[in-house]
Design an enzyme around this catalytic site. Structure first.
Site, PDB file in Angstrom:
ATOM      1  N   HIS B  34      -2.447   5.270   4.662  1.00  0.00           N
ATOM      2  CA  HIS B  34      -3.687   5.913   5.247  1.00  0.00           C
ATOM      3  C   HIS B  34      -4.543   4.881   5.883  1.00  0.00           C
ATOM      4  O   HIS B  34      -4.382   3.583   5.492  1.00  0.00           O
ATOM      5  CB  HIS B  34      -4.629   6.716   4.410  1.00  0.00           C
ATOM      6  CG  HIS B  34      -5.086   5.924   3.257  1.00  0.00           C
ATOM      7  ND1 HIS B  34      -4.337   5.679   2.188  1.00  0.00           N
ATOM      8  CD2 HIS B  34      -6.219   5.397   3.031  1.00  0.00           C
ATOM      9  CE1 HIS B  34      -4.888   4.954   1.360  1.00  0.00           C
ATOM     10  NE2 HIS B  34      -6.177   4.388   1.974  1.00  0.00           N
ATOM     11  N   HIS B 115      -7.144  -0.416   9.413  1.00  0.00           N
ATOM     12  CA  HIS B 115      -5.974  -0.918   8.902  1.00  0.00           C
ATOM     13  C   HIS B 115      -5.313   0.099   7.874  1.00  0.00           C
ATOM     14  O   HIS B 115      -5.900   1.013   7.536  1.00  0.00           O
ATOM     15  CB  HIS B 115      -6.224  -2.241   8.302  1.00  0.00           C
ATOM     16  CG  HIS B 115      -7.030  -1.821   6.757  1.00  0.00           C
ATOM     17  ND1 HIS B 115      -8.288  -1.893   6.762  1.00  0.00           N
ATOM     18  CD2 HIS B 115      -6.719  -1.963   5.605  1.00  0.00           C
ATOM     19  CE1 HIS B 115      -8.869  -1.651   5.668  1.00  0.00           C
ATOM     20  NE2 HIS B 115      -7.619  -1.396   4.799  1.00  0.00           N
TER      21      HIS B 115
END
Lengths: 170, 170
Positions: B34, B115
């Site tokens: 995620h 990220h």
């Protein structure tokens, strides 16, 4: 891609289920505790787009309903699966039926027994041993269900939520 | 209860990330791959009800946007975390900002570096070794983001999706 439709109960009920799943459920790390509304099935992206619209419609037309867990049981001797039995509420049964008929149909050939799995892939002896002990425990939990989820499966076998559907909402 | 807000990328990108996470990420079995939009935070049921409404509004006002993953990097020496770096798209940055300000604010004191984590809690030597190898690989992946999710944490540390929010939809 593989999809499935499930209800995730409250954190409280998931925590209760996980205390057992940690020891007895081979799928413990693949998906949180859940009630299956539609068994895993394969579908292409294009087909899924139309199915998602259908599922959104279904959710809108379904009212929130009570979920009651009232005893431990097992699918033995069919499979060595142990579960918490969920009371058959009219809305739950109808939601399951509508998620498995018409365009969403996938030849469900067995009867729907609403449940939360807490053990599976157990050896015969362990299954009967664990169930024997659980039969002496009592469980009685009720809460409201106001949503369900569509999930897809990753290559490692785990499931990611694609979309949640709120019951009775636009 | 602990909550967080995350974007789950496509199955394809999650599978790529998991191939690394399986070996290097201590949270591998707790949550699918995620992008964190809002770090874990504690909130009560009542407070959360109002926050969810606010998040729904935010989602409606945000258009789908492209997600580009373009290199491997690390937060070392702050933490031994290795990640796939996500290009800073205006919509992504603004969505993050709005999810962490006003009523939704939680004193975010560091800069947002979008990220997808693929390794964490690594020892110094392993971190630098793995990163060194990854730096020689190329990654270049682009897809559209049209949704994000609110999750809550179970007692075992894993995360369950509470609700998905479609971008730009009623």
């Amino acid at each position: 891609m593989n999809y499935r439709v499930s209800i995730f109960p409250s954190k409280k009920l998931q925590d209760i289920a996980n205390a057992y799943r940690k020891r007895y459920d081979s799928h413990y790390s693949l998906i949180p505790p859940h009630i299956t509304l539609k068994e895993p099935f394969a579908a292409g992206d294009f087909e899924m787009e139309s199915m998602v619209k259908k599922i959104r419609e279904l959710a809108k037309q379904t009212k929130p309903f009570p979920l009651e867990v009232y005893k431990f049981s097992s699918f033995h001797p069919v499979t060595n699966t142990i579960y918490m039995k969920v009371r058959e509420h009219e809305t739950l049964m109808s939601l399951h039926e509508r998620l498995n008929e018409g365009e969403l149909g996938r030849h469900v050939t067995y009867q729907f027994v609403p449940h939360i799995t807490i053990g599976q892939d157990l050896k015969d002896a362990e299954c009967s041993d664990v169930l024997g002990r659980l039969k002496m425990e009592t469980i009685d939990h009720e809460e409201m269900v106001d949503r369900f989820s569509l999930l897809y499966q990753l290559e490692n076998g785990s499931w990611t939520v694609y979309e949640t559907f709120l019951l009775g909402k636009e």
